[in-house]
Design a protein around this motif. Structure first.
Motif, short mmCIF file in Angstrom:
data_model
loop_
_atom_site.label_atom_id
_atom_site.label_comp_id
_atom_site.label_asym_id
_atom_site.label_seq_id
_atom_site.Cartn_x
_atom_site.Cartn_y
_atom_site.Cartn_z
N TRP A 267 3.46 5.84 -2.86
CA TRP A 267 4.73 6.46 -3.31
C TRP A 267 4.79 6.49 -4.84
O TRP A 267 5.14 7.52 -5.44
CB TRP A 267 5.90 5.69 -2.71
N TYR B 175 3.51 15.52 -13.65
CA TYR B 175 4.67 14.89 -13.02
C TYR B 175 5.93 15.21 -13.80
O TYR B 175 5.90 15.29 -15.04
CB TYR B 175 4.50 13.36 -13.03
N ILE C 65 0.85 -1.21 0.00
CA ILE C 65 0.00 0.00 0.00
C ILE C 65 0.88 1.26 0.00
O ILE C 65 0.66 2.18 -0.79
CB ILE C 65 -0.97 -0.02 1.21
N PHE C 66 1.92 1.26 0.86
CA PHE C 66 2.83 2.42 0.90
C PHE C 66 3.57 2.56 -0.45
O PHE C 66 3.79 3.67 -0.92
CB PHE C 66 3.83 2.28 2.04
N TYR D 145 2.42 6.52 -6.94
CA TYR D 145 1.46 7.51 -7.48
C TYR D 145 2.03 8.91 -7.37
O TYR D 145 1.89 9.73 -8.30
CB TYR D 145 0.13 7.41 -6.72
N LEU D 146 2.70 9.21 -6.25
CA LEU D 146 3.28 10.55 -6.06
C LEU D 146 4.51 10.75 -6.94
O LEU D 146 4.77 11.85 -7.42
CB LEU D 146 3.66 10.77 -4.59
N ALA D 147 5.27 9.69 -7.16
CA ALA D 147 6.52 9.82 -7.92
C ALA D 147 6.32 9.68 -9.43
O ALA D 147 6.91 10.42 -10.21
CB ALA D 147 7.52 8.77 -7.44
N TRP D 148 5.47 8.72 -9.84
CA TRP D 148 5.36 8.42 -11.28
C TRP D 148 3.95 8.54 -11.84
O TRP D 148 3.73 8.25 -13.01
CB TRP D 148 5.89 7.00 -11.54
N GLY D 149 2.99 8.91 -11.00
CA GLY D 149 1.64 9.16 -11.51
C GLY D 149 0.78 7.93 -11.64
O GLY D 149 -0.32 7.99 -12.20
N THR D 150 1.23 6.79 -11.15
CA THR D 150 0.39 5.60 -11.17
C THR D 150 0.73 4.71 -9.98
O THR D 150 1.88 4.66 -9.55
CB THR D 150 0.55 4.81 -12.49
N TYR D 151 -0.30 4.07 -9.43
CA TYR D 151 -0.05 3.20 -8.27
C TYR D 151 0.24 1.76 -8.72
O TYR D 151 0.50 0.89 -7.90
CB TYR D 151 -1.26 3.21 -7.33
N TRP D 152 0.19 1.52 -10.02
CA TRP D 152 0.42 0.17 -10.54
C TRP D 152 1.17 0.24 -11.87
O TRP D 152 0.83 1.05 -12.73
CB TRP D 152 -0.92 -0.54 -10.76
N LEU D 153 2.19 -0.58 -12.01
CA LEU D 153 2.90 -0.70 -13.29
C LEU D 153 2.88 -2.16 -13.71
O LEU D 153 3.03 -3.06 -12.87
CB LEU D 153 4.35 -0.23 -13.15
N TRP D 154 2.71 -2.39 -15.00
CA TRP D 154 2.75 -3.77 -15.50
C TRP D 154 4.20 -4.16 -15.74
O TRP D 154 4.75 -3.96 -16.81
CB TRP D 154 1.93 -3.89 -16.80
N THR D 155 4.83 -4.70 -14.70
CA THR D 155 6.20 -5.23 -14.83
C THR D 155 6.23 -6.58 -14.11
O THR D 155 5.39 -6.83 -13.24
CB THR D 155 7.26 -4.30 -14.19
N ASN E 39 2.01 0.20 -20.18
CA ASN E 39 1.98 1.17 -19.08
C ASN E 39 1.64 2.59 -19.54
O ASN E 39 1.52 3.48 -18.72
CB ASN E 39 3.33 1.18 -18.34
N GLU F 228 -5.67 9.52 -13.45
CA GLU F 228 -5.77 8.16 -12.91
C GLU F 228 -7.07 8.08 -12.10
O GLU F 228 -7.08 8.33 -10.90
CB GLU F 228 -4.54 7.89 -12.03
#
Lengths: 237, 253
Positions: free
Chosen positions: A167, B203, A162-163, A169-179, B55, B222
């Motif tokens: 983070w 961003y 969750i943290f 979302y604040l740093a890269w604009g998304t809370y999920w990345l497909w990796t 992404n 988002e």
């Protein structure tokens, strides 16, 4: 400084003969991380050198409370010491990450995310050790201790995810990345969700859930080391 | 007229379907199947270049553009998550009804709070998979970018601090939102501190101090973020409460 880390490994290995020597080993690990933290002016939590060492010390830190509850303390301390030593040795074989952190990593979200992740990995490791001891001794109390280790680990892992999401979302604009790393983190989370749900059913209590607890640590190690080293992702070392 | 035997068969089928969705065993098998589906995905994903664009666009748009040969595990995961959603909802309702007389209400309610948190997180992913937006552009001091709804954002000032060894140690970008050419709001982009305005987030993705101060900006929307946060907080609350209660229970038994 490296002598402090080497000494901690020696104490861990000596604790196979005299269990109490795990304590000075742990204190030396803490001292090594403190010195590194002071030198770097940050928490040493970047790269395989620091994270393996942190995992090693977390494993011992969380094992200490379990030592007071377990019947077969000698076997437990011995197993934890061996695993902690292996992680610490691999840590010392990896090159330390000594350059300053990029601005995006200088946030409490990063420290919470990474710190809690490794605390949970350590607890999943302890759960696996307890699982092996249960298979050996068939002691019901050990199975309950494994469940407690998984439950606390799962809670910390969930908080870490969750943290990490906040983070990201604040740093890269998304809370999920497909990796692959995100997928394996989800796989690990689903795996322990499966363990906790399965253990609610009578037929899964005892040996089946214990085996799941052991397999879980293999999934944990692949999520941490396998994916980071073998697959391209946002968490690559 | 429907024959009684036919009605009885239908009722039995309905009962079996309900029993399937009310069952904890179903949840366990669905979790196992989902686990394997994601495992296959983690092996397929790094091997196929098509995933590099996943992404940068909403999931459902991406699925529409790519062949089933590489997307089957995503469709499978969506199907399994849909079944898991129905199972979670029904199991939670059934558990609350069955245990409503219990005095240990915190022990009864905390797993359901975790389940609600999980469902909110799934809702967040659903919303982001359909309505998210992401666009990148390079900008300089003095340049302006067009945003939706007749808005624009001007880059007023870029500050970059370098460490003695030459690494970027800190940065800040002063921006101003414009509507029909007039300034309406000033803000700063800093590390881990984007700027939000009317549902859009701005961003800073990259910064170059030389030869001209240049920034790579991303404008994104988002729609699932708020739901993910609510879901995460509920999940956190439920998990911590349940952990404390379960450990107390196991220690006393």
């Amino acid at each position: 400084m490296i002598i402090v880390a080497v000494l901690s490994i020696i104490f861990y290995l000596l604790s196979l003969y005299r269990g109490f020597l795990i304590y000075p080993g742990f204190l030396l690990q803490v001292a090594y991380m403190l010195i590194r933290g002071i030198q770097l002016e940050r928490l040493p939590l970047v790269g395989p050198h620091d994270t393996l060492f942190f995992l090693s010390s977390s494993l011992v830190a969380f094992a200490i409370p379990f030592m007071f509850s377990i019947n077969d303390e000698r076997q437990f301390v011995g197993s934890v010491s061996v695993i902690a030593s292996v992680f610490a040795i691999f840590s010392l074989l990896s090159r330390p990450h000594n350059i300053p952190l990029p601005p995006v990593l200088r946030t409490y979200w990063f420290e919470l995310h990474v710190g809690l992740s490794f605390f949970s990995y350590a607890l999943f490791g302890i759960a696996a050790v307890l699982g092996f001891l249960y298979i050996r001794n068939k002691d019901q109390e050990t199975e309950i201790l494994q469940y407690k280790a998984v439950l606390i680990g799962y809670c910390m892992f969930s908080l870490s995810m969750i943290f990490g999401g906040i983070w990201a979302y604040l740093a890269w604009g998304t809370y999920w990345l497909w990796t692959p790393k995100e997928l394996w983190t989800t796989i690990l989370w689903i795996f322990y969700s499966l363990y906790l749900h399965a253990r609610l059913r009578k037929e899964w209590m005892g040996m089946p859930s214990v085996v799941l607890g052991i397999i879980g640590f293999a999934v944990t190690l692949f999520t941490y080391l396998g994916v980071s080293l073998l697959m391209k992702s946002s968490h690559t070392f | 007229m429907l024959c009684p035997a036919y009605i009885s068969v239908k009722i039995n089928m309905f009962k079996k379907l309900l029993a399937f969705f009310f069952s904890l065993r179903t949840a366990i098998w669905l979790l196992l199947a989902l686990l394997f589906m994601l495992l296959f995905g983690s092996l397929i994903m790094p091997a196929r270049p098509e995933f590099s664009s996943l992404n940068s666009m909403p999931l459902f748009d991406w699925l529409g553009e790519n062949k089933a040969g590489i997307t089957w595990w995503l469709y499978g995961s969506i199907l399994l998550l849909s079944l898991l959603t129905a199972n979670t909802l029904l199991c939670s309702i059934e558990s609350l009804i069955r245990k409503q007389q219990s005095k240990k209400w915190l022990l009864i309610i905390s797993p359901q709070i975790i389940h609600i948190g999980f469902l909110f997180m799934l809702l967040a992913h659903l919303l982001s998979s359909t309505g998210s937006f992401r666009g990148n552009t390079v900008a300089y001091e003095g340049s302006a970018l067009a945003l939706p709804n007749n808005l624009a954002v001007a880059i007023k000032d870029i500050t970059v601090e370098l460490s003695p060894s030459g690494y970027v140690s800190d940065w800040a970008v002063n921006i101003e939102y414009l509507s029909d050419g007039k300034g309406i709001k000033e803000d700063y982009l800093k590390p881990n501190s984007p700027s939000f305005y009317k549902g859009l987030g701005i961003y800073l993705k990259d910064i170059r101090p030389y030869p001209v101060k240049t920034v790579l900006l991303e404008v994104s929307r988002e729609p699932g973020a708020v739901w993910a946060l609510i879901g995460g907080l509920l999940f956190m609350l439920g998990t911590v409460t349940l952990m404390i209660l379960k450990i107390k229970k196991e220690s006393s038994s």
